[in-house]
Design a protein around this motif. Structure first.
Motif, PDB file in Angstrom:
ATOM      1  N   GLY A  44      -4.148  -5.542  -6.578  1.00 57.35           N
ATOM      2  CA  GLY A  44      -4.528  -4.867  -5.346  1.00 57.35           C
ATOM      3  C   GLY A  44      -3.640  -3.700  -4.945  1.00 57.35           C
ATOM      4  O   GLY A  44      -3.844  -3.105  -3.895  1.00 57.35           O
ATOM      5  N   ALA A  45      -2.661  -3.369  -5.772  1.00 57.79           N
ATOM      6  CA  ALA A  45      -1.756  -2.261  -5.443  1.00 57.79           C
ATOM      7  C   ALA A  45      -2.524  -0.959  -5.264  1.00 57.79           C
ATOM      8  O   ALA A  45      -2.249  -0.178  -4.353  1.00 57.79           O
ATOM      9  CB  ALA A  45      -0.686  -2.106  -6.511  1.00 57.79           C
ATOM     10  N   CYS A  46      -3.506  -0.727  -6.111  1.00 61.18           N
ATOM     11  CA  CYS A  46      -4.295   0.507  -6.052  1.00 61.18           C
ATOM     12  C   CYS A  46      -5.048   0.620  -4.741  1.00 61.18           C
ATOM     13  O   CYS A  46      -5.064   1.679  -4.109  1.00 61.18           O
ATOM     14  CB  CYS A  46      -5.255   0.591  -7.232  1.00 61.18           C
ATOM     15  SG  CYS A  46      -6.399  -0.804  -7.373  1.00 61.18           S
ATOM     16  N   ALA A  47      -5.654  -0.454  -4.312  1.00 61.25           N
ATOM     17  CA  ALA A  47      -6.418  -0.445  -3.063  1.00 61.25           C
ATOM     18  C   ALA A  47      -5.507  -0.175  -1.872  1.00 61.25           C
ATOM     19  O   ALA A  47      -5.897   0.492  -0.921  1.00 61.25           O
ATOM     20  CB  ALA A  47      -7.150  -1.767  -2.883  1.00 61.25           C
ATOM     21  N   GLY A  48      -4.285  -0.655  -1.963  1.00 61.82           N
ATOM     22  CA  GLY A  48      -3.338  -0.470  -0.869  1.00 61.82           C
ATOM     23  C   GLY A  48      -2.869   0.959  -0.688  1.00 61.82           C
ATOM     24  O   GLY A  48      -2.472   1.343   0.411  1.00 61.82           O
ATOM     25  N   VAL A  49      -2.887   1.754  -1.751  1.00 64.11           N
ATOM     26  CA  VAL A  49      -2.405   3.138  -1.641  1.00 64.11           C
ATOM     27  C   VAL A  49      -3.524   4.167  -1.542  1.00 64.11           C
ATOM     28  O   VAL A  49      -3.261   5.336  -1.299  1.00 64.11           O
ATOM     29  CB  VAL A  49      -1.475   3.525  -2.817  1.00 64.11           C
ATOM     30  CG1 VAL A  49      -0.238   2.660  -2.826  1.00 64.11           C
ATOM     31  CG2 VAL A  49      -2.198   3.502  -4.133  1.00 64.11           C
ATOM     32  N   CYS A  50      -4.764   3.766  -1.714  1.00 61.83           N
ATOM     33  CA  CYS A  50      -5.883   4.712  -1.689  1.00 61.83           C
ATOM     34  C   CYS A  50      -6.068   5.280  -0.272  1.00 61.83           C
ATOM     35  O   CYS A  50      -6.360   4.527   0.658  1.00 61.83           O
ATOM     36  CB  CYS A  50      -7.172   4.047  -2.153  1.00 61.83           C
ATOM     37  SG  CYS A  50      -8.574   5.180  -2.158  1.00 61.83           S
ATOM     38  N   PRO A  51      -5.920   6.612  -0.119  1.00 61.58           N
ATOM     39  CA  PRO A  51      -6.019   7.188   1.218  1.00 61.58           C
ATOM     40  C   PRO A  51      -7.423   7.218   1.797  1.00 61.58           C
ATOM     41  O   PRO A  51      -7.592   7.418   3.002  1.00 61.58           O
ATOM     42  CB  PRO A  51      -5.487   8.625   1.028  1.00 61.58           C
ATOM     43  CG  PRO A  51      -5.764   8.925  -0.402  1.00 61.58           C
ATOM     44  CD  PRO A  51      -5.603   7.603  -1.135  1.00 61.58           C
ATOM     45  N   VAL A  52      -8.441   6.998   0.957  1.00 61.56           N
ATOM     46  CA  VAL A  52      -9.817   7.012   1.456  1.00 61.56           C
ATOM     47  C   VAL A  52     -10.499   5.655   1.307  1.00 61.56           C
ATOM     48  O   VAL A  52     -11.708   5.542   1.500  1.00 61.56           O
ATOM     49  CB  VAL A  52     -10.650   8.118   0.774  1.00 61.56           C
ATOM     50  CG1 VAL A  52     -10.158   9.490   1.174  1.00 61.56           C
ATOM     51  CG2 VAL A  52     -10.678   7.962  -0.726  1.00 61.56           C
ATOM     52  N   ALA A  53      -9.748   4.643   0.955  1.00 69.71           N
ATOM     53  CA  ALA A  53     -10.250   3.269   0.844  1.00 69.71           C
ATOM     54  C   ALA A  53     -11.500   3.174  -0.038  1.00 69.71           C
ATOM     55  O   ALA A  53     -12.475   2.527   0.328  1.00 69.71           O
ATOM     56  CB  ALA A  53     -10.504   2.676   2.209  1.00 69.71           C
ATOM     57  N   CYS A  54     -11.454   3.811  -1.220  1.00 71.98           N
ATOM     58  CA  CYS A  54     -12.622   3.781  -2.102  1.00 71.98           C
ATOM     59  C   CYS A  54     -12.491   2.762  -3.225  1.00 71.98           C
ATOM     60  O   CYS A  54     -13.254   2.789  -4.184  1.00 71.98           O
ATOM     61  CB  CYS A  54     -12.912   5.176  -2.673  1.00 71.98           C
ATOM     62  SG  CYS A  54     -11.751   5.743  -3.909  1.00 71.98           S
ATOM     63  N   ILE A  55     -11.528   1.851  -3.108  1.00 73.11           N
ATOM     64  CA  ILE A  55     -11.335   0.832  -4.142  1.00 73.11           C
ATOM     65  C   ILE A  55     -11.630  -0.526  -3.535  1.00 73.11           C
ATOM     66  O   ILE A  55     -11.086  -0.900  -2.498  1.00 73.11           O
ATOM     67  CB  ILE A  55      -9.900   0.867  -4.684  1.00 73.11           C
ATOM     68  CG1 ILE A  55      -9.590   2.250  -5.260  1.00 73.11           C
ATOM     69  CG2 ILE A  55      -9.692  -0.221  -5.740  1.00 73.11           C
ATOM     70  CD1 ILE A  55      -8.155   2.473  -5.671  1.00 73.11           C
ATOM     71  N   ASP A  56     -12.529  -1.270  -4.201  1.00 76.38           N
ATOM     72  CA  ASP A  56     -12.859  -2.605  -3.714  1.00 76.38           C
ATOM     73  C   ASP A  56     -12.768  -3.627  -4.834  1.00 76.38           C
ATOM     74  O   ASP A  56     -12.680  -3.286  -5.994  1.00 76.38           O
ATOM     75  CB  ASP A  56     -14.230  -2.640  -3.030  1.00 76.38           C
ATOM     76  CG  ASP A  56     -15.365  -2.189  -3.919  1.00 76.38           C
ATOM     77  OD1 ASP A  56     -15.157  -1.953  -5.112  1.00 76.38           O
ATOM     78  OD2 ASP A  56     -16.487  -2.079  -3.406  1.00 76.38           O
ATOM     79  N   GLN A  57     -12.773  -4.884  -4.448  1.00 79.53           N
ATOM     80  CA  GLN A  57     -12.687  -5.979  -5.406  1.00 79.53           C
ATOM     81  C   GLN A  57     -14.076  -6.358  -5.888  1.00 79.53           C
ATOM     82  O   GLN A  57     -15.013  -6.419  -5.095  1.00 79.53           O
ATOM     83  CB  GLN A  57     -12.005  -7.177  -4.744  1.00 79.53           C
ATOM     84  CG  GLN A  57     -11.542  -8.234  -5.694  1.00 79.53           C
ATOM     85  CD  GLN A  57     -10.728  -9.296  -4.963  1.00 79.53           C
ATOM     86  OE1 GLN A  57     -11.011  -9.626  -3.830  1.00 79.53           O
ATOM     87  NE2 GLN A  57      -9.741  -9.829  -5.640  1.00 79.53           N
ATOM     88  N   VAL A  58     -14.197  -6.587  -7.190  1.00 80.35           N
ATOM     89  CA  VAL A  58     -15.492  -7.010  -7.751  1.00 80.35           C
ATOM     90  C   VAL A  58     -15.411  -8.437  -8.239  1.00 80.35           C
ATOM     91  O   VAL A  58     -14.383  -8.987  -8.450  1.00 80.35           O
ATOM     92  CB  VAL A  58     -15.970  -6.098  -8.899  1.00 80.35           C
ATOM     93  CG1 VAL A  58     -16.444  -4.787  -8.346  1.00 80.35           C
ATOM     94  CG2 VAL A  58     -14.929  -5.896  -9.947  1.00 80.35           C
TER      95      VAL A  58
END
Length: 58
Positions: A44-58
């Motif tokens: 989840g590190a990537c989701a935590g740093v994404c400034p536009v919140a475009c990363i979700d869990q599948v």
């Protein structure tokens, strides 16, 4: 489980790629990023740093 980048929402900043501990994020067309879901360890590190919140869990 793994994470996925919503390509249409990605702003090509690269923050997710820089933070990934297993280097499973790579640059594709137009600078957008793609997560190799088989290599993702679901930290989840990537989701935590994404400034536009475009990363979700599948």
């Amino acid at each position: 489980m793994s994470h996925r980048i919503k390509k249409d929402e990605c702003i090509s900043c690269g923050a997710c790629e820089d933070i990934c501990p297993v280097t499973c994020i790579s640059e594709v067309e137009d600078g957008k990023r793609l997560i190799d879901e088989d290599a993702c360890i679901d930290c989840g590190a990537c989701a935590g740093v994404c400034p536009v919140a475009c990363i979700d869990q599948v």
